[in-house]
Design a protein around this motif. Structure first.
Motif, short mmCIF file in Angstrom:
data_model
loop_
_atom_site.label_atom_id
_atom_site.label_comp_id
_atom_site.label_asym_id
_atom_site.label_seq_id
_atom_site.Cartn_x
_atom_site.Cartn_y
_atom_site.Cartn_z
N GLU A 86 0.82 -1.21 0.00
CA GLU A 86 0.00 0.00 0.00
C GLU A 86 0.85 1.26 0.00
OE1 GLU A 86 -0.71 -2.53 1.91
OE2 GLU A 86 -2.82 -3.05 1.67
N TYR A 87 1.99 1.22 0.69
CA TYR A 87 2.76 2.47 0.78
C TYR A 87 3.23 2.94 -0.59
CZ TYR A 87 6.68 -0.83 1.16
OH TYR A 87 7.56 -1.85 0.97
N SER A 109 -0.09 8.29 -4.98
CA SER A 109 -1.29 9.13 -4.94
C SER A 109 -0.97 10.54 -4.47
CB SER A 109 -2.35 8.50 -4.05
OG SER A 109 -1.93 8.56 -2.72
N ILE A 110 0.10 10.71 -3.69
CA ILE A 110 0.42 12.08 -3.26
C ILE A 110 1.48 12.69 -4.17
CG2 ILE A 110 -0.29 11.81 -0.86
CD1 ILE A 110 2.74 11.53 -0.21
N GLY A 111 1.74 12.01 -5.29
CA GLY A 111 2.59 12.62 -6.31
C GLY A 111 4.08 12.48 -6.11
N GLY A 113 11.31 7.87 -9.33
CA GLY A 113 12.67 7.65 -8.85
C GLY A 113 12.71 7.63 -7.33
N LYS A 114 12.00 8.54 -6.71
CA LYS A 114 12.00 8.62 -5.26
C LYS A 114 11.32 7.38 -4.65
CE LYS A 114 12.22 12.85 -2.64
NZ LYS A 114 11.61 14.17 -2.44
N ILE A 115 10.21 6.94 -5.27
CA ILE A 115 9.53 5.75 -4.75
C ILE A 115 10.48 4.56 -4.79
CG2 ILE A 115 7.67 4.10 -5.16
CD1 ILE A 115 5.97 6.35 -6.19
#
Lengths: 327, 301
Positions: free
Chosen positions: B193-194, B200-202, B206-208
């Motif tokens: 889910e994370y 969803s919060i944009g 790359g950061k994800i």
């Protein structure tokens, strides 16, 4: 099922095409003029030019590539060895049986040793027997193949005079190479069988078999063993392709005239057509082995069939899971 | 009150030490499990010892690695020459000590390169899926079809002998394995889910990948990296043995062994000791790696 097998077989074509591209690029990146290798040092400029034209070296790279691929597909032509001036394909086919003998027999030997060891370790989990088996198979896989080979030659050939130290065409000459090669594969299969067996022993049907008073040996061998085939097949598959790739080590140490030694000699002599040919042929065999292994999985464990028949997306994740389980 | 300080209570207190210290992170938990594993700790100690040998080689080695002494050629092991001397009168013990400076760093560097390139590909393939995954994995299929020993040797044949050429060849050979294992590791965490909530919060892709996916798959990645070091060390010595990669007078263990094999019947120690060094190093990394697997693999809990 047939559709799946056909799909896998057709997949050989793009993979081998890719392999040929890689190998061709390697050749293109290689410094040096092959004509100088093929002709005697006394050759005149005219002779060199004629040779270049004959080999198609004056053509642009894409055309050379097309020629190379067409030659392989239509005539099985892998080029001409710089050293012997013989077709590389002929030379490889002469040597291939020797490589296959070592690979197949070593694999058979290692499975015969590894499977019982893996089962025994699982049944006696966390006892000294288990620890001993786990430790020794791990050490066996950690020894450098060439060193193990040299040490065994020193012990059994030089000191005890039991077997010849080099390949000489006799049955005894195959003994040491096969033992050396089987060492690494024993470790992998034994580990896989042990892990798998530990899972199986905890299954309900094993508990049921025990609860109804079945003899422990029958529980293990009849109910448990049949379900350990997946790691055995995985071991055979990766062992065989590992051995084909590593063949050059054992073949070099024991001077066995196989494909591996052929490639190793070609590397040191900078005989590139032979290196390329060897890589392409071995990659082809390894690809076929991996297909056979995948098909064998479905035979050994029919549950996998449903996964394979499923749509592409699902297949991938099941494959990833299978790869994890086998590792 | 005096009853409380019974030996049993003391034991219990010791046992609860970690709980008392408050927060327990996954890293701490793993370290705790790892410390309990005696064989893994033994492996780690051997690795640390070998690293110390590599760093302190100048102090430990009684002779230089290329010092030749023609008055002491092919001496069997003795007090003056622990592992004996070779055909040029070089001290094999000193050469083996200096050898630690080659196998260990090269093995680690190649894993790091393989991890960055191969792991990066696996990460991208698993995260984006679909066509990206398909293209990357088809390329990996091709590389995988070539037996890795063959690939390394063919690359060295093109690049020539030498340290950098060897590193490139071995790193290239380890890319496909890293891609596959990192891809499998990321697959296991990418549907959490994370990840969806970050999207969803944009948060950028790359950061994800780097902030959320990599840290959650780090266990599997570390396990594979340690395994990679041990197989790389074997490959390094194998290539040197065949005579490509590092060659004499470089005191790489495989290269020492390769020189010694000619004299094996009269001076087996020329082959025995460098081989033992390789074997001990690889065993140590495998012990440590197996321990890490038990400590980090979520399925083993």
């Amino acid at each position: 099922m047939t559709k799946y097998i056909l799909k896998r077989i057709l997949y050989i074509i793009p993979v081998m095409f890719g392999v040929i591209v890689v190998v061709f690029l390697m050749k293109a990146a290689t410094p040096g003029d092959p004509v100088l290798e093929l002709l005697p040092a006394t050759a005149t400029e005219e002779q060199k030019d004629a040779m270049r034209e004959e080999l198609g070296l004056n053509d642009p790279l894409p055309i050379q590539f097309v020629d190379y691929v067409v030659g392989i597909v239509t005539r099985g032509d892998l080029g001409t060895s710089y050293k012997t001036k013989q077709p590389v394909m002929t030379e490889i086919l002469q040597r291939l049986p020797n490589t296959l003998i070592v690979a197949v027999l070593a694999m058979a030997l290692s499975q015969v040793i590894a499977t019982p060891l893996g089962i025994l370790a699982a049944v006696k989990q966390n006892t000294w027997i288990d620890n001993l088996i786990v430790f020794f198979t791990m050490v066996g896989a950690s020894l450098p193949t060439f060193w193990l080979a040299l040490m065994l030659i020193d012990l059994f050939s030089v000191r005890l005079h039991l077997v010849p130290s080099m390949y000489n065409g006799t049955v005894a000459g195959w003994v040491l190479p096969i033992i050396v090669v089987s060492f690494g594969a024993i470790s992998q299969t034994a580990k896989g069988v042990r892990t798998n067996m530990l899972e199986i022993i905890r299954q309900d049907y094993i508990r049921t078999a025990r609860a109804k008073g079945q003899k422990e040996s029958i529980v293990i061998f009849k109910h448990g063993f049949g379900n350990t085939l997946i790691p055995v097949i995985a071991g055979i598959g990766s062992g065989l392709s590992g051995q084909l790739g590593g063949a050059l080590i054992v073949e070099t140490v024991f001077a066995i005239p196989g494909v591996g030694k052929y490639v190793a000699d070609a590397v040191t002599a900078r005989n590139f057509p032979a290196v390329q040919g060897g890589v392409i042929v071995l990659a082809f065999i390894c690809t076929i082995i991996s297909i056979l292994v995948d098909v064998m999985y479905t035979v050994a464990d029919p549950r996998l069939k449903t996964n394979l028949m499923a749509p592409a997306k699902k297949k991938k994740s099941s494959k990833a899971a299978a790869a994890n389980g086998g590792a | 009150m005096s009853k409380i300080n019974t030996p049993a209570m003391e034991k219990l207190k010791k046992k609860n030490k970690y709980n008392e210290s408050g927060v327990s992170t996954p890293g701490k938990e793993a370290w705790k499990r790892l410390r309990r594993n005696k064989t893994a700790m033994a492996g780690m100690l051997i690795i640390l010892f070998l690293l110390a040998v590599a760093v302190l080689a100048d102090v430990i080695a009684p002779y230089g690695y290329r010092d030749q002494d023609y008055s002491a050629v092919m001496q069997p092991p003795s007090a003056a020459h622990l592992f004996g001397t070779d055909n040029l009168g070089r001290d094999i013990f000193s050469r083996c000590v200096y050898g630690a400076r080659y196998s260990l760093p090269i093995g680690v560097i190649c894993v790091l390169i393989g991890l960055v390139i191969g792991g990066g590909l696996g990460l991208v393939a698993a995260y984006f899926g679909g066509h990206t995954d398909n293209i990357i994995m088809r390329i990996i299929d091709v590389i995988q079809a070539i037996p890795s020993t063959m690939l390394c040797i063919a690359l060295v044949a093109i690049l020539g002998n030498g340290m950098w050429q060897l590193i490139v060849a071995i790193a290239a050979g380890s890319i496909q394995g890293m891609t596959k294992s990192v891809r499998a590791a990321i697959f296991m965490v990418r549907n959490n889910e994370y990840v969806d909530s970050s999207k969803s919060i944009g948060v950028s892709d790359g950061k994800i990948m780097l902030r959320h996916l990599v840290p959650n798959a780090v266990g599997m990645i570390v396990i594979n990296a340690v395994g990679g070091v041990s197989s790389n060390i074997l490959t390094i010595s194998t290539l040197s043995y065949i005579g490509v990669g590092l060659v004499s007078p470089t005191p790489e263990w495989g290269a020492i062994l390769s020189e010694g094999k000619t004299y094996m019947t009269v001076a087996p120690y020329m082959v025995l000791y460098p081989g033992l060094m390789i074997a001990i190093t690889v065993v140590a990394f495998n012990l440590f790696g197996n321990g890490l697997r038990d400590a980090l693999d979520p399925r083993m809990k």
